[in-house]
Design a protein around this motif. Sequence first.
Motif, PDB file in Angstrom:
ATOM      1  N   PHE A 224       5.860   8.764   2.386  1.00  0.00           N
ATOM      2  CA  PHE A 224       5.890   8.294   1.052  1.00  0.00           C
ATOM      3  C   PHE A 224       5.861   6.690   1.063  1.00  0.00           C
ATOM      4  N   LEU A 225       6.048   5.999   2.057  1.00  0.00           N
ATOM      5  CA  LEU A 225       6.372   4.577   2.046  1.00  0.00           C
ATOM      6  C   LEU A 225       4.956   3.853   1.263  1.00  0.00           C
ATOM      7  N   PRO A 226       3.646   4.309   1.425  1.00  0.00           N
ATOM      8  CA  PRO A 226       2.739   3.701   0.978  1.00  0.00           C
ATOM      9  C   PRO A 226       2.531   3.884  -0.810  1.00  0.00           C
ATOM     10  N   THR A 227       3.010   5.268  -0.885  1.00  0.00           N
ATOM     11  CA  THR A 227       3.341   5.498  -2.579  1.00  0.00           C
ATOM     12  C   THR A 227       4.244   4.746  -2.980  1.00  0.00           C
ATOM     13  N   PHE A 228       5.441   4.617  -2.312  1.00  0.00           N
ATOM     14  CA  PHE A 228       6.547   3.836  -2.952  1.00  0.00           C
ATOM     15  C   PHE A 228       6.272   2.329  -3.160  1.00  0.00           C
TER      16      PHE A 228
ATOM     17  N   LYS B 228       3.606  -2.485  -6.997  1.00  0.00           N
ATOM     18  CA  LYS B 228       2.230  -2.472  -7.525  1.00  0.00           C
ATOM     19  C   LYS B 228       1.233  -3.038  -6.375  1.00  0.00           C
ATOM     20  N   PHE B 229       1.489  -2.458  -5.091  1.00  0.00           N
ATOM     21  CA  PHE B 229       0.552  -2.983  -3.957  1.00  0.00           C
ATOM     22  C   PHE B 229      -0.528  -2.104  -4.100  1.00  0.00           C
ATOM     23  N   GLU B 230      -1.802  -2.970  -3.600  1.00  0.00           N
ATOM     24  CA  GLU B 230      -3.101  -2.210  -3.555  1.00  0.00           C
ATOM     25  C   GLU B 230      -3.102  -1.230  -2.768  1.00  0.00           C
ATOM     26  N   THR B 231      -4.064  -0.137  -2.712  1.00  0.00           N
ATOM     27  CA  THR B 231      -4.021   0.834  -1.767  1.00  0.00           C
ATOM     28  C   THR B 231      -4.446   0.407  -0.470  1.00  0.00           C
ATOM     29  N   SER B 232      -5.113  -0.591  -0.263  1.00  0.00           N
ATOM     30  CA  SER B 232      -5.852  -1.049   0.964  1.00  0.00           C
ATOM     31  C   SER B 232      -4.768  -1.908   1.871  1.00  0.00           C
TER      32      SER B 232
END
Length: 507
Positions: free
Chosen positions: A300-304, A310-314
């Motif tokens: 879940f760190l990328p989702t968090f 508001k980080f970009e997915t890339s």
Amino acid sequence: MNEDNTVSDDMKRQAAMFYNSTEREQVKEDRTSSCFFRQRRYVVALLAFFGFFNVYALRVNLSIAVVAMSEPIETKLDNGTVVFIPEFDWSTQTKGLILSSFFYGYLFTQLPGGWLAAKIGGNRLFAVGIGATSLLTLLTPPLAYTSTALLITVRVVEGLFEGVTYPCIHAVWSRWAPADERARLATLAFSGSYAGTVVSMPVCSLLAKYTGWPGIFYVFGICGLVWTTIWWLVVKESPEKDPHITPAELKYIQDSRGTQAVDSSKVRHPWKAILTSAPVWAIVMAHFSENWGVYTLLTFLPTFMKDVFKFETSQTGWVAAIPYLAMGIMLQVAGQLSDWLLRKSIMTRTNIRKLFNCGAFLSQTIFMVAAAYASSVVGCIVFLTIAVGLGGFAWSGFGVNHLDVAPPHASVLMGLSNTLATLPGILSPPLAGAIVQDNTAEQWRIVFFITSAIYLVGAIVYGMFASGEKQHWVLDADSDASFDTDGASVTTARGYDNKAMDNNSEM
């Protein structure tokens, strides 16, 4: 006549003293040798590092491939119209099932793998586990094109084979690791898993871009088979069976490890004593706690980062890799420091294990809460990196503790602890998903609080019940028989008869 006998006895004693002193100097020379590849236990550790590198590369490859497989691609219809259609039109639920299918197989072969490794030798089963997974990885693209059900099935089977790897390596260390080098050798091997995670994710992205998603499976599948071949040819079940080991290193390992049967099929496991042992359950609880934190963040760190900052997915993939890079580095530091403290007799083995494990868990408890309340992305990443990185010290506690409390049964103990420590990979994602309904920072804090609480419980249980000493219920195999050792040596409970220790042997 009596005088002659006395003189003869004195000469024998002096010769024995000279031989023993020379032998000790050879052992000392071997331990301090700067030539890495002369010390076979470090060759085993290095190959084990790359083994776990492959284990995790083969495990996480689908998490990148599934994105490429389900992305819309330009497609020209029969009437000439150009549309964008995903190659595999999977729903979110189907993707979740595909990605989680690995763990359903992985869960069920931990304990059987540990038992089998103690019977047939951990080195061979370790190779079979990774080799079979590599072969199945090569078959993944054609099976995926055939049907989604076959893709899920092959991932379950891959999990079954990979499930034996962690228990197997403890069977290897129970014979190869000297008592005061267990932490450094084991953590060197385990750090390969984090290196595999950090390296394989960006490499998979590049392969998907330049070769297409099937290239991910072909490249890593071939790498796994190449490693399997090298490991199979180089690594023996025990140092006694390695024809290339020096006499001094063999003697050092045997003296430090203690006399122990080479024939692993004779090891009998005292199941009742194992399942009622407080130190064993302290290891299990610590393993569960550490994996809960690792799997929660890995999932879940990328989702968090996307929801709260508001980080970009890339960007999230690279940011998510930073804590695990720290973990891989700290594993090396912790392993070296742990063995240094033990070698210098600064602390007892039990206190070292408790200090490293409980200190890491208490620090992780604090830094996980700090990350939950961080007001900036930099602060959050720093706190999470410290929290995950300190897990390297925990692995120098519970992660090698199986070898302390019951060396002949270490593979079974690892199978037991890793079975229950796999449950967080199944339980944590749906629990976090149920809590985080609105993607708010307040809901994510609950997830972090639960993780911190589990770390705290793990620290308390391990601090109260852990031990670094060999337990009274440990059963060694009877070892009166002689065994074929590939021309190297034999160890028995009565001593050792090592062909490599002949006076004509070369260092």
